[in-house]
Motif scaffolding. Structure first.
Motif, PDB file in Angstrom:
ATOM      1  N   GLU A   1       6.091  -2.229  16.916  1.00 40.96           N
ATOM      2  CA  GLU A   1       6.555  -1.478  15.919  1.00 40.96           C
ATOM      3  C   GLU A   1       7.257  -0.122  16.403  1.00 40.96           C
ATOM      4  O   GLU A   1       8.044   0.609  15.683  1.00 40.96           O
ATOM      5  CB  GLU A   1       5.452  -1.324  15.066  1.00 40.96           C
ATOM      6  CG  GLU A   1       5.064  -2.447  14.099  1.00 40.96           C
ATOM      7  CD  GLU A   1       6.251  -2.571  12.956  1.00 40.96           C
ATOM      8  OE1 GLU A   1       7.125  -3.186  13.355  1.00 40.96           O
ATOM      9  OE2 GLU A   1       5.976  -2.166  11.802  1.00 40.96           O
TER      10      GLU A   1
ATOM     11  N   GLN B   1       0.872  -1.318   0.129  1.00 38.53           N
ATOM     12  CA  GLN B   1      -0.135  -0.013  -0.036  1.00 38.53           C
ATOM     13  C   GLN B   1       0.859   1.257   0.036  1.00 38.53           C
ATOM     14  O   GLN B   1       2.104   1.292   0.250  1.00 38.53           O
ATOM     15  CB  GLN B   1      -0.786   0.118   1.218  1.00 38.53           C
ATOM     16  CG  GLN B   1      -1.936  -1.292   1.228  1.00 38.53           C
ATOM     17  CD  GLN B   1      -2.959  -0.957   2.489  1.00 38.53           C
ATOM     18  OE1 GLN B   1      -3.634  -0.187   2.584  1.00 38.53           O
ATOM     19  NE2 GLN B   1      -2.902  -2.110   3.102  1.00 38.53           N
ATOM     20  N   GLY B   2       0.082   2.256  -0.263  1.00 36.74           N
ATOM     21  CA  GLY B   2       1.086   3.566   0.090  1.00 36.74           C
ATOM     22  C   GLY B   2       1.442   4.267  -1.396  1.00 36.74           C
ATOM     23  O   GLY B   2       1.583   5.424  -1.258  1.00 36.74           O
ATOM     24  N   GLY B   3       0.853   3.727  -2.628  1.00 31.42           N
ATOM     25  CA  GLY B   3       1.308   4.238  -3.661  1.00 31.42           C
ATOM     26  C   GLY B   3       2.609   4.169  -4.073  1.00 31.42           C
ATOM     27  O   GLY B   3       3.467   4.179  -3.161  1.00 31.42           O
ATOM     28  N   ALA B   4       3.251   4.297  -5.317  1.00 35.68           N
ATOM     29  CA  ALA B   4       4.339   4.057  -5.778  1.00 35.68           C
ATOM     30  C   ALA B   4       5.301   5.292  -5.096  1.00 35.68           C
ATOM     31  O   ALA B   4       6.337   4.980  -4.661  1.00 35.68           O
ATOM     32  CB  ALA B   4       4.344   4.412  -7.144  1.00 35.68           C
ATOM     33  N   SER B   5       4.772   6.121  -4.754  1.00 33.85           N
ATOM     34  CA  SER B   5       5.742   7.299  -3.958  1.00 33.85           C
ATOM     35  C   SER B   5       5.926   6.748  -2.575  1.00 33.85           C
ATOM     36  O   SER B   5       7.239   7.097  -2.119  1.00 33.85           O
ATOM     37  CB  SER B   5       4.590   8.399  -3.541  1.00 33.85           C
ATOM     38  OG  SER B   5       4.094   9.411  -4.906  1.00 33.85           O
ATOM     39  N   GLN B   6       5.227   5.687  -1.925  1.00 40.64           N
ATOM     40  CA  GLN B   6       5.810   5.201  -0.768  1.00 40.64           C
ATOM     41  C   GLN B   6       6.985   4.235  -1.116  1.00 40.64           C
ATOM     42  O   GLN B   6       7.910   4.391  -0.160  1.00 40.64           O
ATOM     43  CB  GLN B   6       4.544   4.509  -0.013  1.00 40.64           C
ATOM     44  CG  GLN B   6       5.061   3.847   1.143  1.00 40.64           C
ATOM     45  CD  GLN B   6       4.114   3.418   2.129  1.00 40.64           C
ATOM     46  OE1 GLN B   6       3.229   4.373   2.388  1.00 40.64           O
ATOM     47  NE2 GLN B   6       4.505   2.350   2.936  1.00 40.64           N
TER      48      GLN B   6
ATOM     49  N   GLN C   1      -2.750   5.918   3.735  1.00 41.49           N
ATOM     50  CA  GLN C   1      -2.707   4.458   3.307  1.00 41.49           C
ATOM     51  C   GLN C   1      -1.750   3.764   4.180  1.00 41.49           C
ATOM     52  O   GLN C   1      -1.120   3.980   4.986  1.00 41.49           O
ATOM     53  CB  GLN C   1      -2.002   4.351   1.711  1.00 41.49           C
ATOM     54  CG  GLN C   1      -3.142   5.127   0.816  1.00 41.49           C
ATOM     55  CD  GLN C   1      -2.648   4.924  -0.719  1.00 41.49           C
ATOM     56  OE1 GLN C   1      -2.633   3.697  -1.081  1.00 41.49           O
ATOM     57  NE2 GLN C   1      -2.352   5.856  -1.296  1.00 41.49           N
TER      58      GLN C   1
ATOM     59  N   ILE D   1       6.444  -3.308   9.093  1.00 39.05           N
ATOM     60  CA  ILE D   1       5.483  -2.974   8.044  1.00 39.05           C
ATOM     61  C   ILE D   1       6.215  -2.404   6.770  1.00 39.05           C
ATOM     62  O   ILE D   1       5.741  -2.860   5.737  1.00 39.05           O
ATOM     63  CB  ILE D   1       4.284  -1.979   8.378  1.00 39.05           C
ATOM     64  CG1 ILE D   1       3.106  -1.717   7.535  1.00 39.05           C
ATOM     65  CG2 ILE D   1       5.038  -0.586   8.743  1.00 39.05           C
ATOM     66  CD1 ILE D   1       2.288  -2.935   7.810  1.00 39.05           C
ATOM     67  N   PHE D   2       7.558  -2.055   6.984  1.00 33.95           N
ATOM     68  CA  PHE D   2       8.303  -1.581   5.733  1.00 33.95           C
ATOM     69  C   PHE D   2       8.789  -2.629   5.232  1.00 33.95           C
ATOM     70  O   PHE D   2       9.613  -2.320   4.161  1.00 33.95           O
ATOM     71  CB  PHE D   2       8.917  -0.246   6.123  1.00 33.95           C
ATOM     72  CG  PHE D   2       7.879   1.126   6.421  1.00 33.95           C
ATOM     73  CD1 PHE D   2       7.030   1.161   5.876  1.00 33.95           C
ATOM     74  CD2 PHE D   2       8.391   1.503   7.793  1.00 33.95           C
ATOM     75  CE1 PHE D   2       5.860   2.182   6.411  1.00 33.95           C
ATOM     76  CE2 PHE D   2       7.423   2.755   8.106  1.00 33.95           C
ATOM     77  CZ  PHE D   2       6.395   3.071   7.460  1.00 33.95           C
TER      78      PHE D   2
ATOM     79  N   SER E   1      -6.696   3.049  -8.045  1.00 29.60           N
ATOM     80  CA  SER E   1      -5.545   3.644  -6.877  1.00 29.60           C
ATOM     81  C   SER E   1      -5.723   2.652  -5.616  1.00 29.60           C
ATOM     82  O   SER E   1      -6.709   2.150  -5.111  1.00 29.60           O
ATOM     83  CB  SER E   1      -5.633   4.873  -6.727  1.00 29.60           C
ATOM     84  OG  SER E   1      -6.934   5.182  -6.219  1.00 29.60           O
ATOM     85  N   GLY E   2      -4.461   2.589  -4.817  1.00 31.87           N
ATOM     86  CA  GLY E   2      -4.452   2.104  -3.572  1.00 31.87           C
ATOM     87  C   GLY E   2      -3.741   0.814  -3.365  1.00 31.87           C
ATOM     88  O   GLY E   2      -3.578   0.166  -2.419  1.00 31.87           O
TER      89      GLY E   2
ATOM     90  N   THR F   1      -4.324  -5.796   6.861  1.00 39.40           N
ATOM     91  CA  THR F   1      -5.278  -6.217   5.942  1.00 39.40           C
ATOM     92  C   THR F   1      -4.908  -5.409   4.726  1.00 39.40           C
ATOM     93  O   THR F   1      -4.746  -4.354   4.552  1.00 39.40           O
ATOM     94  CB  THR F   1      -6.594  -5.385   6.584  1.00 39.40           C
ATOM     95  OG1 THR F   1      -6.639  -5.612   7.912  1.00 39.40           O
ATOM     96  CG2 THR F   1      -7.992  -5.715   5.907  1.00 39.40           C
ATOM     97  N   PRO F   2      -5.054  -6.294   3.523  1.00 38.15           N
ATOM     98  CA  PRO F   2      -4.894  -5.505   2.447  1.00 38.15           C
ATOM     99  C   PRO F   2      -5.781  -4.929   1.679  1.00 38.15           C
ATOM    100  O   PRO F   2      -7.316  -5.064   2.249  1.00 38.15           O
ATOM    101  CB  PRO F   2      -4.496  -6.754   1.403  1.00 38.15           C
ATOM    102  CG  PRO F   2      -5.038  -7.804   1.885  1.00 38.15           C
ATOM    103  CD  PRO F   2      -5.348  -7.563   3.174  1.00 38.15           C
ATOM    104  N   PRO F   3      -5.758  -4.080   0.621  1.00 37.49           N
ATOM    105  CA  PRO F   3      -6.799  -3.167   0.248  1.00 37.49           C
ATOM    106  C   PRO F   3      -7.642  -4.423  -0.715  1.00 37.49           C
ATOM    107  O   PRO F   3      -7.414  -4.320  -1.879  1.00 37.49           O
ATOM    108  CB  PRO F   3      -6.157  -2.312  -0.762  1.00 37.49           C
ATOM    109  CG  PRO F   3      -4.807  -2.750  -0.998  1.00 37.49           C
ATOM    110  CD  PRO F   3      -4.416  -3.766   0.089  1.00 37.49           C
TER     111      PRO F   3
ATOM    112  N   SER G   1     -11.196  -1.731   3.129  1.00 40.49           N
ATOM    113  CA  SER G   1      -9.916  -1.623   3.614  1.00 40.49           C
ATOM    114  C   SER G   1      -9.069  -0.797   2.448  1.00 40.49           C
ATOM    115  O   SER G   1      -9.680  -0.574   1.549  1.00 40.49           O
ATOM    116  CB  SER G   1      -9.129  -3.145   3.831  1.00 40.49           C
ATOM    117  OG  SER G   1      -9.415  -3.884   2.687  1.00 40.49           O
TER     118      SER G   1
END
Ligand SMILES: Cc1ncc(COP(=O)(O)O)c(C=O)c1O
Ligand SMILES: Cc1ncc(COP(=O)(O)O)c(C=O)c1O
Ligand SMILES: [Mg+2]
Ligand SMILES: [Mg+2]
Ligand SMILES: [Mg+2]
Ligand SMILES: [Mg+2]
Lengths: 375, 375
Positions: B109, A73-78, B73, A238-239, A216-217, A253-255, B216
């Motif tokens: 975390e 998650q978080g978009g490509a920007s993440q 996100q 998480i990262f 998106s998402g 939980t995934p989108p 989600s």
């Protein structure tokens, strides 16, 4: 309202059959008496969708066993930040090849992410010309543009610069660079699954879903297992890429609905003949458009060098900004929308992602011919 | 298949009118000739939805002007890391009050996130009893359970422990703790918008959408502006809370369809009378359930202390695991699903989020009475 011809850069048009499938079972998924988005991500109904989406990605791209396929998650920007957080070490920084605005952003976030961890990011090459507001990007890089540090953790590039319409590997003269033993990391957000790709040439591929494969998402990450295993462990769980890798992208939980839509889009893509068929279709669409541009050299002007012209985002200028405004307005009146160039560069941008119908391009090209004739 | 009675813990049941609204305009949003998920996040059609979702959150919760409302996100799990990354400093670590498994994860975390930045996280209190597999959480904390460092950057708690069914502020005897000048940070993922909340008591509230307010893929963050402004700047931009705060949560592409669904759910919630009405409805639903449990003390057993019994996730045990399996199976045959307790604790869990209809509880309670009588 009849369906418009949607040339948005992202979020973008999705295949009608994938949307209709979702609409038809929106309240009652697979006879379960609830929407797919009301299902637990740990239940067998959703899991089947999740597994199918992952399997379709592997199948369509021919992903080798040595690679993990992940949903993040978080978009490509993440991922701009998350990738260096996983892969750099002290003395093994990250190298960046910049061919447009998205590469700039990726590099900028990598500097922050690596500094936080006592490592660094380095500009290994750029095709940018000029400075500040006058900065231009008109081509993919060649070997001459690039100096990779032999000890770099990876070399990052943007395979398709969505804003500037500059793409790698469209023409044999502009292949993906050879970085030797340094793993290539590619942001394929705006040209993911547009044609077959040799995944084994990359250490990591990532792509936001909202151009070619879904809403998106969701970000898809395809990454060599040894890079995941060697990744840093001193960052939050998480990262860490090993977290989705070890948990089939179900650590948290995934989108779920986004992944379900991706499943629908990939099933449509497979039904159409897969990536080989898609490449032909996409090249034909963009080819027609560049044909009209080149046939009217006094009126339309594509700033991008021929070998780097994007098959996904066709950018061009008209004689004056007033002409561009009129162009967008008249096209809209004919049901063709999303044609305005990115606010940072202006002009016209036609995004011709997988779901954009060839017939829409025919209509747009006819309009462009007529518009140029009228002047 | 007729609509089932969905007691899932998350993703969870959504209000039928919110789903129907989405289904009806799935292919043609607001007469635009495309799906809402095909719209640009920078276009006026999507922006109206985005703004309305933010405005409804402000209105329903009475969010003071001194607070930002953000869409982020990565799931609530990402906030476990992202919040300390923003708020801690050397010498100003984070304090954690743990009343269940989610608080444990948040603390774990936070340790990784703070260590990465040269700061620390500290256990300020816990209600956990026993160790390892035998660890039990049966109550919210009281003042006696807590020792806040006066210089802590914040005190974190989990307002409702989804797995253990332990909730703060259900009973006047178990209010949210007083941390003096230390800002309270609350994970309200599983009890967000279940009743009115005095936002001004908190420095930051966050909640994954997939229980009470949407699908989600979206996290809502409500945060005091001074905390955002004082937040760290030496972390990647995408993780800084000031980034969504300064860009109306449109810095990069948000999960547009998820936010659209949240808008639909919040509009439904407002139409039902807002949070006051919702509290009455939710207390009545859970009250009935606990009533049946208490009326059959030889058969049903709720491990949670009376003052901490969750109004959102009602957990209980039956005499034997075999009874629990039979219970889940028979309920399913009657169209009641999602009743299995979390795999880490077993038993039965009935999630009674906002969208769970009072009539479903009536049916479940009747079934429970009958099941207990049969034994
Ligand atoms: C090539 C490329 N990379 C990254 C991004 C950023 O994606 P996101 O908005 O999902 O963060 C975009 C968005 O348009 C893009 O085109
Ligand atoms: C209280 C609480 N916090 C955090 C989470 C984690 O949320 P996510 O799966 O969105 O990361 C959950 C999920 O059930 C939860 O119940
Ligand atoms: Mg974009
Ligand atoms: Mg680049
Ligand atoms: Mg969960
Ligand atoms: Mg807790």
């Amino acid at each position: 309202m009849p369906r418009v011809k949607n040339f948005n850069a992202g979020p973008a048009a999705l295949p009608l059959p994938a949307l209709e499938r979702a609409r038809d079972e929106f309240l009652d998924f697979a006879g379960s008496g609830m929407s797919v988005m009301e299902h637990s991500h740990r239940g067998k109904e959703y899991e089947a969708v999740h597994d199918e989406a992952l399997a379709l990605l592997r199948e369509l791209l021919g992903v080798p066993d040595a690679y993990d396929v992940l949903f993040v998650q978080g978009g490509a920007s993440q991922l701009f930040a998350q990738i260096p957080m996983n892969l750099v070490e002290k003395g093994r920084g990250a190298d960046y090849l910049v061919t447009g605005a998205w590469g700039e952003k990726a590099f900028s976030e990598a500097k922050a992410a690596t500094a936080m961890l006592g490592a660094s990011a380095r500009l290994a090459g750029t095709t940018g010309e000029g400075e500040g507001k006058e900065k231009r990007y008109v081509r993919a890089a060649t070997a001459a543009d690039l100096q990779v540090s032999p000890d770099a953790a990876y070399l990052h590039l943007t395979s398709n610069e969505t804003i500037h319409g500059v793409q790698f590997a469209v023409d044999p003269a502009r292949p993906f660079p050879d970085a030797g033993k340094v793993p290539l990391v590619a942001d394929m957000s705006s040209d993911f699954l547009w044609k077959p790709v040799d995944v084994s040439r990359f250490g990591l591929i990532y792509a936001g879903a909202q151009k070619n494969i879904g809403p998106s998402g969701v970000v898809v990450v395809i990454v060599r297992k040894d890079l995941v295993a060697a990744g840093r462990k001193d960052i939050p769980k998480i990262f860490q890429l090993r977290t989705p890798a070890e948990n089939k992208s179900l650590y948290n939980t995934p989108p779920t609905f986004g992944i379900y839509m991706i499943r629908n889009v990939l099933a449509w893509l497979k039904g159409l003949g897969g990536l080989g068929a898609m490449e032909q279709r996409n090249r034909a669409k963009a080819g027609k458009l560049y044909g009209v541009i080149d046939a009217n050299p006094g009126f339309y002007r594509c700033p991008v060098e021929r070998e780097s012209r994007s098959v996904m985002n066709v950018v061009f200028r008209l004689p004056a900004e007033a002409d561009e405004e009129r162009f967008v307005k008249e096209a809209k009146a004919k049901g063709m929308v999303g044609l305005k160039g990115h606010r940072s560069v202006g002009g016209i941008r036609v995004s011709t992602y997988n779901a954009v119908e060839p017939a829409w391009l025919d209509e747009l090209c006819a309009f462009m011919q007529d518009f140029a004739k009228r002047g």
